[in-house]
Design a protein around this motif. Structure first.
Motif, mmCIF file in Angstrom:
data_model
loop_
_atom_site.group_PDB
_atom_site.id
_atom_site.type_symbol
_atom_site.label_atom_id
_atom_site.label_comp_id
_atom_site.label_asym_id
_atom_site.label_seq_id
_atom_site.Cartn_x
_atom_site.Cartn_y
_atom_site.Cartn_z
ATOM 1 N N VAL A 89 47.530 40.957 48.247
ATOM 2 C CA VAL A 89 47.306 41.428 46.876
ATOM 3 C C VAL A 89 45.972 42.170 46.792
ATOM 4 N N GLU A 90 45.800 42.926 45.703
ATOM 5 C CA GLU A 90 44.549 43.685 45.537
ATOM 6 C C GLU A 90 43.392 42.792 45.078
ATOM 7 N N THR A 91 43.671 41.914 44.101
ATOM 8 C CA THR A 91 42.584 41.135 43.497
ATOM 9 C C THR A 91 42.982 39.672 43.313
ATOM 10 N N PRO A 92 41.991 38.788 43.111
ATOM 11 C CA PRO A 92 42.318 37.388 42.808
ATOM 12 C C PRO A 92 43.152 37.262 41.534
ATOM 13 N N ALA A 93 43.013 38.223 40.585
ATOM 14 C CA ALA A 93 43.818 38.174 39.361
ATOM 15 C C ALA A 93 45.292 38.345 39.698
ATOM 16 N N ASP A 94 45.595 39.259 40.639
ATOM 17 C CA ASP A 94 46.983 39.463 41.054
ATOM 18 C C ASP A 94 47.517 38.208 41.736
ATOM 19 N N GLN A 95 46.655 37.594 42.556
ATOM 20 C CA GLN A 95 47.028 36.361 43.244
ATOM 21 C C GLN A 95 47.409 35.292 42.215
#
Lengths: 202, 202
Positions: A89-95
């Motif tokens: 994923v791109e960011t921890p938010a996406d995770q």
């Protein structure tokens, strides 16, 4: 802001410091500073402490590159996770969003960025080497590319797919299609075109 | 955000603390936290220090209620200022704009707020008592109301005008009219109506 008013130094310093926040210009920074000083000095002190603690205590997990207090984060240490699946994923938010779907029990790799040629962000800036190493640990069987479905996210996915396949890994991408719960009338044509192309037998 | 992912405590604390900033919700707070940790940890530390210093070092000037490091700010202490004029503004930002116009050499009083009945902000919340005391120092001859020309600012100006006039003070309001440099075609009708009503001989 052109001004002849001698403003107190700590106020000017605070306004300047607030501009490190993404999307915050001089005017917003001033509004934030006045708000904090006038209405929420306790919140300001709490924020100051939280910033210090986060920068001091957090590091990148050596395996998934997300933020962690330990060298290896609790998700990567969880023995119940399927170590043969690696979701990029791109960011921890996406995770977080993928985790909230409760549809995945594998492990993650967080890029903390994406290729954005127009902004001058190339492969050298995103450091894909650590992901290649991680994906080549012998346990990973499938790498699921879950970068965003934006121009930058797609570019990143194509680029990574090439590199990962060259290492003999099975590479997949999140399915594209009509969002769950949506009415066709309100879905954009590009999405419907993809959903038709990738239709499946039921 | 619904999530089953165990996030490190300092990250959660930082996201929560960032929400004290005006207009920042959970999603923006997360984006800010990730940005600071990933791209600008030095900026985050600088911001933390600036917040602490500003809250510790700044107080309200006892005369004008703006932010100051000393009990009386340098503007109020300036002997070149005309002490017979007192300009009332809502925020230090408004004060800066008036100062930047280079058209005023009197003193200021900063309300640090305005009446907003719809938001439950009444005269008890804005504390007009200190302004009344300040305006009654015997030196002030004219109080210029420079609150915003919004519904809240106008309400505040009407309310203050009554209170100040009852104390025998000369009360004026910033002129309403066509903005300097603008073309009539692009000015709203309400502004033109005011400009007509308050036209003056040249």
């Amino acid at each position: 802001m052109a001004t002849g008013l001698p403003e107190p130094e700590p106020l000017l310093t605070l306004v300047e410091a607030l501009r490190c926040l993404p999307g915050v210009g001089v005017r917003s920074a001033r509004r934030m500073a006045y708000h904090l000083l006038q209405r929420d000095p306790e919140g300001a002190l709490r924020l100051g402490a939280a910033l210090n603690q986060a920068v001091t205590d957090l590091r990148h997990c050596e395996r998934c590159n997300s933020f962690s207090q330990e060298p290896i984060c609790s998700t990567c240490r969880n023995p119940d996770r399927d170590a043969s699946l690696l979701c990029v994923v791109e960011t921890p938010a996406d995770q977080n969003m993928i985790e909230a779907s409760h549809g995945y029990r594998g492990l993650y790799y967080v890029l903390q960025g994406r290729l954005a040629p127009l902004e001058g962000v190339g492969p050298d800036q995103v450091h894909f080497g650590q992901l290649m190493e991680r994906a080549s640990d012998g346990q990973v069987r499938e790498v699921i590319l879950a970068t965003n479905f934006t121009a930058e996210g797609e570019t990143t996915a194509y680029y990574l797919a090439d590199m990962l396949r060259a290492r003999g890994l099975n590479v997949t991408r999140l399915a594209r299609g009509v969002p769950s719960g949506s009415e066709l009338e309100y879905v954009d044509a590009g999405t419907i075109a993809w959903a038709l192309m990738e239709r499946r037998s039921t």
